[in-house]
Design a protein around this motif. Structure first.
Motif, mmCIF file in Angstrom:
data_model
loop_
_atom_site.group_PDB
_atom_site.id
_atom_site.type_symbol
_atom_site.label_atom_id
_atom_site.label_comp_id
_atom_site.label_asym_id
_atom_site.label_seq_id
_atom_site.Cartn_x
_atom_site.Cartn_y
_atom_site.Cartn_z
ATOM 1 N N ASP A 154 0.238 -2.957 4.638
ATOM 2 C CA ASP A 154 1.248 -2.391 5.178
ATOM 3 C C ASP A 154 2.273 -3.237 4.843
ATOM 4 O O ASP A 154 2.171 -4.380 4.530
ATOM 5 N N SER A 172 7.526 -0.971 -0.607
ATOM 6 C CA SER A 172 7.025 -0.488 0.322
ATOM 7 C C SER A 172 5.612 0.179 0.271
ATOM 8 O O SER A 172 5.161 0.419 -0.844
ATOM 9 N N GLN A 173 4.643 0.266 1.303
ATOM 10 C CA GLN A 173 3.502 0.960 1.156
ATOM 11 C C GLN A 173 3.625 2.207 0.816
ATOM 12 O O GLN A 173 3.047 2.891 -0.144
ATOM 13 N N GLY A 174 4.695 2.867 1.214
ATOM 14 C CA GLY A 174 4.958 4.299 0.811
ATOM 15 C C GLY A 174 5.241 4.620 -0.723
ATOM 16 O O GLY A 174 4.849 5.401 -1.405
ATOM 17 N N GLU A 175 6.124 3.625 -1.307
ATOM 18 C CA GLU A 175 6.341 3.532 -2.641
ATOM 19 C C GLU A 175 5.100 3.024 -3.430
ATOM 20 O O GLU A 175 4.928 3.876 -4.471
ATOM 21 N N THR A 177 2.060 3.934 -2.512
ATOM 22 C CA THR A 177 1.265 5.006 -2.668
ATOM 23 C C THR A 177 1.792 5.841 -3.606
ATOM 24 O O THR A 177 0.851 6.489 -4.004
ATOM 25 N N ARG A 178 2.930 6.162 -3.525
ATOM 26 C CA ARG A 178 3.324 7.398 -4.644
ATOM 27 C C ARG A 178 3.072 6.840 -6.148
ATOM 28 O O ARG A 178 2.847 7.697 -6.836
ATOM 29 N N THR A 210 0.761 10.905 7.899
ATOM 30 C CA THR A 210 1.675 9.874 7.505
ATOM 31 C C THR A 210 1.838 9.946 5.907
ATOM 32 O O THR A 210 2.814 9.154 5.270
ATOM 33 N N GLY A 211 1.164 10.373 4.988
ATOM 34 C CA GLY A 211 0.944 10.495 3.794
ATOM 35 C C GLY A 211 0.589 8.898 3.330
ATOM 36 O O GLY A 211 0.486 8.566 1.957
ATOM 37 N N LEU A 212 -0.218 8.222 4.139
ATOM 38 C CA LEU A 212 -0.639 6.772 3.607
ATOM 39 C C LEU A 212 -1.949 6.774 3.792
ATOM 40 O O LEU A 212 -2.691 7.613 4.317
#
Length: 243
Positions: A154, A172-175, A177-178, A210-212
């Motif tokens: 994270d 970021s973790q979100g980016e 992940t994408r 969360t999508g993570l």
């Protein structure tokens, strides 16, 4: 010493089961994440199949385009293919290092998006698939591509990573992940194009809210691998269903 002896005995038993029950011989080529298949093998989750993993820590799909890459992955994988020439299944598991730092660092230097570099990573994997097949149009070996795992590190833990390149990433973790989702989608398309197997654990390990990655599958806050005990049965099922 005792642990090593017990492991040797287990391997001997696995080899016997492989012969008695006509199991497949599976060679896994990949980065440190493919060690999960050794864990599955050691814990009897892949009986009667025989598994050997050629692990090159830090290896990237992108690096397969370069015979003299820093990790030497291409040459090490070539040697493994010769050493285990009688293995009839080859699993290729690369991409986490690409999506977690390698493509991000290269994109930063080139002032482009990391996603625009995915095709160059897939070119490396395409090259390795063709190497496994040799010059024949009908490959004797079953080839399986495995998708990259969802990022487990994270945003707060990024600066505590052992690998200095991972510490330098501010994405970021979100980016991240994408980026993995894009990588895996294109990898799936490559598998279809080259008529090889494919699976990933995205759906099974993602938290839909969360999508993570789901925290249940995270080994620890500072570990970029999925938890082996938590994910082993999923990996074993994915591999067995792809044989």
């Amino acid at each position: 010493m005792l642990r090593r002896y017990v492991k040797s005995i287990k391997k001997a038993v696995r080899r016997l089961q492989n012969r008695l029950f006509s199991g497949r011989k599976i060679l896994v080529l990949g980065d440190s994440h493919c060690g999960i298949f050794e864990y599955c093998f050691d814990h009897g989750l892949l009986v009667p199949h025989l598994v050997n993993c050629e692990i090159v820590a830090g290896a990237t799909a992108y690096g397969l385009n370069n015979d003299a890459s820093q990790t030497g992955a291409w040459q090490k994988f070539e040697r493994a293919l010769r050493r285990f020439a009688d293995f009839d299944v080859v699993v290729l598991m690369l991409g986490e290092c690409d999506c977690s730092f390698a493509l991000l660092k290269k994109a930063e230097r080139l002032h482009v998006s990391a996603e625009s570099l995915i095709d160059q990573s897939l070119a490396g994997l395409r090259r390795l698939v063709l190497k496994v097949r040799g010059d024949t149009s009908l490959p004797a070996r079953r080839i399986i591509l495995v998708g990259a795992i969802l990022p487990t590190v994270d945003d707060c833990a990024a600066t505590r990573q052992e690998n200095v390149l991972r510490r330098e990433i501010r994405t970021s973790q979100g980016e991240r992940t994408r980026l993995v989702l894009s990588f895996n989608e294109k990898l799936r398309q490559l598998a279809d194009e080259m008529q090889v197997g494919y699976f990933d654990l995205t759906a099974q390990t993602m938290n839909p809210e969360t999508g993570l990655v789901d925290g249940r599958f995270v080994a620890s806050a500072d570990d970029h691998h999925l938890s082996h005990p938590a994910s082993a049965s999923l990996w074993a099922r994915g591999l067995l269903n792809s044989l």
